[in-house]
Design a protein around this motif. Structure first.
Motif, PDB file in Angstrom:
ATOM      1  N   LEU A   1      38.037  99.754 112.783  1.00  0.00           N
ATOM      2  CA  LEU A   1      39.380 100.303 112.617  1.00  0.00           C
ATOM      3  C   LEU A   1      40.155  99.602 111.506  1.00  0.00           C
ATOM      4  O   LEU A   1      41.067 100.191 110.921  1.00  0.00           O
ATOM      5  N   GLY A   2      39.775  98.372 111.193  1.00  0.00           N
ATOM      6  CA  GLY A   2      40.320  97.749 109.986  1.00  0.00           C
ATOM      7  C   GLY A   2      39.876  98.509 108.750  1.00  0.00           C
ATOM      8  O   GLY A   2      40.679  98.831 107.858  1.00  0.00           O
ATOM      9  N   ILE A   3      38.586  98.841 108.684  1.00  0.00           N
ATOM     10  CA  ILE A   3      38.042  99.631 107.571  1.00  0.00           C
ATOM     11  C   ILE A   3      38.678 101.018 107.534  1.00  0.00           C
ATOM     12  O   ILE A   3      38.972 101.559 106.463  1.00  0.00           O
ATOM     13  N   TYR A   4      38.886 101.596 108.703  1.00  0.00           N
ATOM     14  CA  TYR A   4      39.482 102.929 108.846  1.00  0.00           C
ATOM     15  C   TYR A   4      40.842 103.012 108.160  1.00  0.00           C
ATOM     16  O   TYR A   4      41.091 103.892 107.318  1.00  0.00           O
ATOM     17  N   PHE A   5      41.726 102.075 108.480  1.00  0.00           N
ATOM     18  CA  PHE A   5      43.077 102.118 107.913  1.00  0.00           C
ATOM     19  C   PHE A   5      43.090 101.713 106.436  1.00  0.00           C
ATOM     20  O   PHE A   5      43.883 102.255 105.650  1.00  0.00           O
ATOM     21  N   VAL A   6      42.229 100.785 106.033  1.00  0.00           N
ATOM     22  CA  VAL A   6      42.151 100.412 104.614  1.00  0.00           C
ATOM     23  C   VAL A   6      41.692 101.607 103.778  1.00  0.00           C
ATOM     24  O   VAL A   6      42.256 101.888 102.705  1.00  0.00           O
ATOM     25  N   THR A   7      40.676 102.329 104.263  1.00  0.00           N
ATOM     26  CA  THR A   7      40.181 103.504 103.540  1.00  0.00           C
ATOM     27  C   THR A   7      41.272 104.555 103.400  1.00  0.00           C
ATOM     28  O   THR A   7      41.464 105.135 102.312  1.00  0.00           O
ATOM     29  N   TYR A   8      41.991 104.805 104.491  1.00  0.00           N
ATOM     30  CA  TYR A   8      43.073 105.789 104.461  1.00  0.00           C
ATOM     31  C   TYR A   8      44.152 105.385 103.457  1.00  0.00           C
ATOM     32  O   TYR A   8      44.587 106.207 102.622  1.00  0.00           O
ATOM     33  N   GLU A   9      44.592 104.132 103.516  1.00  0.00           N
ATOM     34  CA  GLU A   9      45.650 103.665 102.612  1.00  0.00           C
ATOM     35  C   GLU A   9      45.198 103.730 101.160  1.00  0.00           C
ATOM     36  O   GLU A   9      45.951 104.163 100.289  1.00  0.00           O
ATOM     37  N   TRP A  10      43.960 103.305 100.898  1.00  0.00           N
ATOM     38  CA  TRP A  10      43.472 103.288  99.512  1.00  0.00           C
ATOM     39  C   TRP A  10      43.422 104.704  98.942  1.00  0.00           C
ATOM     40  O   TRP A  10      43.862 104.940  97.814  1.00  0.00           O
ATOM     41  N   LEU A  11      42.892 105.651  99.703  1.00  0.00           N
ATOM     42  CA  LEU A  11      42.784 107.029  99.214  1.00  0.00           C
ATOM     43  C   LEU A  11      44.161 107.656  99.019  1.00  0.00           C
ATOM     44  O   LEU A  11      44.385 108.391  98.047  1.00  0.00           O
ATOM     45  N   CYS A  12      45.080 107.373  99.919  1.00  0.00           N
ATOM     46  CA  CYS A  12      46.448 107.897  99.756  1.00  0.00           C
ATOM     47  C   CYS A  12      47.091 107.359  98.485  1.00  0.00           C
ATOM     48  O   CYS A  12      47.733 108.099  97.731  1.00  0.00           O
ATOM     49  N   ARG A  13      46.919 106.081  98.222  1.00  0.00           N
ATOM     50  CA  ARG A  13      47.544 105.467  97.043  1.00  0.00           C
ATOM     51  C   ARG A  13      46.926 105.984  95.745  1.00  0.00           C
ATOM     52  O   ARG A  13      47.623 106.084  94.723  1.00  0.00           O
ATOM     53  N   GLN A  14      45.626 106.304  95.779  1.00  0.00           N
ATOM     54  CA  GLN A  14      44.976 106.806  94.561  1.00  0.00           C
ATOM     55  C   GLN A  14      45.504 108.179  94.148  1.00  0.00           C
ATOM     56  O   GLN A  14      45.468 108.529  92.971  1.00  0.00           O
ATOM     57  N   SER A  15      45.979 108.945  95.113  1.00  0.00           N
ATOM     58  CA  SER A  15      46.394 110.326  94.818  1.00  0.00           C
ATOM     59  C   SER A  15      47.902 110.538  94.902  1.00  0.00           C
ATOM     60  O   SER A  15      48.368 111.677  94.831  1.00  0.00           O
ATOM     61  N   THR A  16      48.675 109.456  95.028  1.00  0.00           N
ATOM     62  CA  THR A  16      50.120 109.583  95.218  1.00  0.00           C
ATOM     63  C   THR A  16      50.865 108.718  94.212  1.00  0.00           C
ATOM     64  O   THR A  16      50.547 107.529  94.063  1.00  0.00           O
ATOM     65  N   PRO A  17      51.849 109.276  93.483  1.00  0.00           N
ATOM     66  CA  PRO A  17      52.669 108.451  92.591  1.00  0.00           C
ATOM     67  C   PRO A  17      53.333 107.310  93.351  1.00  0.00           C
ATOM     68  O   PRO A  17      53.708 107.465  94.521  1.00  0.00           O
ATOM     69  N   GLU A  18      53.483 106.179  92.693  1.00  0.00           N
ATOM     70  CA  GLU A  18      54.021 104.988  93.346  1.00  0.00           C
ATOM     71  C   GLU A  18      55.412 105.251  93.918  1.00  0.00           C
ATOM     72  O   GLU A  18      56.273 105.841  93.263  1.00  0.00           O
ATOM     73  N   GLY A  19      55.619 104.840  95.163  1.00  0.00           N
ATOM     74  CA  GLY A  19      56.918 104.966  95.810  1.00  0.00           C
ATOM     75  C   GLY A  19      57.158 106.283  96.511  1.00  0.00           C
ATOM     76  O   GLY A  19      58.179 106.445  97.189  1.00  0.00           O
ATOM     77  N   GLN A  20      56.234 107.248  96.369  1.00  0.00           N
ATOM     78  CA  GLN A  20      56.409 108.554  97.003  1.00  0.00           C
ATOM     79  C   GLN A  20      55.516 108.691  98.237  1.00  0.00           C
ATOM     80  O   GLN A  20      54.540 107.975  98.404  1.00  0.00           O
ATOM     81  N   ASN A  21      55.909 109.628  99.099  1.00  0.00           N
ATOM     82  CA  ASN A  21      55.075 109.928 100.260  1.00  0.00           C
ATOM     83  C   ASN A  21      53.885 110.792  99.825  1.00  0.00           C
ATOM     84  O   ASN A  21      54.035 111.662  98.972  1.00  0.00           O
ATOM     85  N   PRO A  22      52.715 110.578 100.399  1.00  0.00           N
ATOM     86  CA  PRO A  22      51.559 111.407 100.036  1.00  0.00           C
ATOM     87  C   PRO A  22      51.756 112.851 100.472  1.00  0.00           C
ATOM     88  O   PRO A  22      52.416 113.125 101.478  1.00  0.00           O
ATOM     89  N   SER A  23      51.191 113.776  99.727  1.00  0.00           N
ATOM     90  CA  SER A  23      51.270 115.192 100.083  1.00  0.00           C
ATOM     91  C   SER A  23      50.399 115.475 101.299  1.00  0.00           C
ATOM     92  O   SER A  23      49.567 114.662 101.704  1.00  0.00           O
ATOM     93  N   SER A  24      50.579 116.684 101.856  1.00  0.00           N
ATOM     94  CA  SER A  24      49.763 117.080 103.008  1.00  0.00           C
ATOM     95  C   SER A  24      48.279 117.066 102.656  1.00  0.00           C
ATOM     96  O   SER A  24      47.446 116.614 103.454  1.00  0.00           O
ATOM     97  N   THR A  25      47.951 117.549 101.453  1.00  0.00           N
ATOM     98  CA  THR A  25      46.546 117.560 101.025  1.00  0.00           C
ATOM     99  C   THR A  25      45.984 116.153 100.938  1.00  0.00           C
ATOM    100  O   THR A  25      44.862 115.881 101.383  1.00  0.00           O
ATOM    101  N   SER A  26      46.773 115.231 100.373  1.00  0.00           N
ATOM    102  CA  SER A  26      46.319 113.840 100.254  1.00  0.00           C
ATOM    103  C   SER A  26      46.076 113.220 101.622  1.00  0.00           C
ATOM    104  O   SER A  26      45.084 112.518 101.836  1.00  0.00           O
ATOM    105  N   VAL A  27      46.987 113.489 102.556  1.00  0.00           N
ATOM    106  CA  VAL A  27      46.850 112.935 103.909  1.00  0.00           C
ATOM    107  C   VAL A  27      45.610 113.509 104.594  1.00  0.00           C
ATOM    108  O   VAL A  27      44.844 112.782 105.240  1.00  0.00           O
ATOM    109  N   LEU A  28      45.401 114.817 104.469  1.00  0.00           N
ATOM    110  CA  LEU A  28      44.242 115.454 105.094  1.00  0.00           C
ATOM    111  C   LEU A  28      42.937 114.884 104.536  1.00  0.00           C
ATOM    112  O   LEU A  28      42.020 114.548 105.297  1.00  0.00           O
ATOM    113  N   VAL A  29      42.849 114.784 103.215  1.00  0.00           N
ATOM    114  CA  VAL A  29      41.621 114.283 102.591  1.00  0.00           C
ATOM    115  C   VAL A  29      41.405 112.809 102.920  1.00  0.00           C
ATOM    116  O   VAL A  29      40.293 112.393 103.286  1.00  0.00           O
TER     117      VAL A  29
END
Length: 288
Positions: free
Chosen positions: A178-206
């Protein structure tokens, strides 16, 4: 300690559970029984013998219990990050925590949830492994009539400690995974989201979907051992511990046994975790 993370975790966990339970039933049977030649064979035999309802055995119990465990996971994760970084969930996009803190918070959530999850998961696995068809005249009754009867029977036959059979394997599975789980989620969200903004629905789903696949790829070997140890009491087989179960399984079935259920786990992981994270994120935004 903010409570909304716990509530959002419970609701998102319940949604993911309903979506993923049929996959989970097939996965558990492949890991603990040797009568199936593969996923398709398990699907066909379950449907022919038990009808569509066979895929939903043991689901009513997890909706209340395992969804609550998901609440503990997300609540402890978020509040551990709050303690480590002094930032709330809403502030973390502007001030993202380092990945070491995310990993530590995920491991903490995984470790704490095991104490709640172990008895519920054991009962779920036992109910899912009942292959008797729906009650028909002259057909043998199932061993367990429901989750409460299952819990009482385990206590009577195996003692109260029987409810925690496989808990060590569960802890070893969930704490780092579950440590890996949350790190993977955070990393992928940050790669597809401009800094300081909330990730889009597509980014969250992927991000949620791939986080689920990565974590289950890591977790599957210990998930197999956990399920076998949970079923050992029913089969009157005694493993001396996690290592004994691993060695016994390898001797009888080879190294491939550790990856039994990996394909169905991956197929289940993407939609379940995509929906779980999307509902969790949007519930917190709505309340925030």
């Amino acid at each position: 300690m903010p409570a909304e993370e716990f509530v959002a975790g419970w609701i998102s966990g319940a949604l993911g559970l309903v979506l993923g339970h049929p996959f989970d039933t097939v996965k558990v049977r492949l890991q603990t029984q040797t009568i199936y030649r593969g996923i398709f064979d398990c699907l066909v035999k379950t449907y022919r013998h038990e009808s569509l309802l066979g895929f939903f055995k043991g689901m009513s119990f997890p909706i209340a219990s395992i969804a609550m465990v998901n609440s503990v996971l997300f609540g402890v994760y978020s509040n551990t990050l709050l303690a480590l970084t002094a930032t709330s969930h809403q502030e973390r996009r502007a001030q993202p925590p380092c990945y070491a803190h995310v990993f530590l918070a995920g491991c903490t959530g995984g470790f704490v949830q095991v104490y709640c999850l172990a008895p519920f998961d054991l009962i779920k696995v036992r109910l899912q492994n009942q292959t008797e068809p729906r009650a028909r005249p002259g057909s043998p009754p199932p061993r367990y009539r429901g989750p409460v009867h299952c819990a009482v029977s385990i206590c009577q036959e195996e003692g109260p400690r029987g409810l925690f059979r496989g808990a060590w394997a569960l802890m070893l599975r969930d704490t780092p995974t579950l440590g890996i789980y949350f790190v993977t989620y955070e990393w992928l969200c940050r790669q597809s989201t401009p800094e300081g903004q909330n990730p889009s629905s597509t980014s969250v789903l992927v991000a949620g979907g791939f986080a689920g696949i990565v974590s289950w790829a890591v977790a599957t070997p210990l998930d197999v051992i956990k399920s076998r140890m949970q079923m050992a009491g029913l089969k009157h087989r005694v493993y001396r511990g996690v290592l004994d179960c691993m060695a016994s399984s390898v001797r009888q079935e080879g190294l491939g046994v550790f990856f039994r259920g990996l394909t169905i786990n991956s197929a289940r992981a993407f939609p379940v975790n995509a929906v779980t994270f999307l509902s969790y994120e949007y519930l917190l935004r709505w309340w925030g």
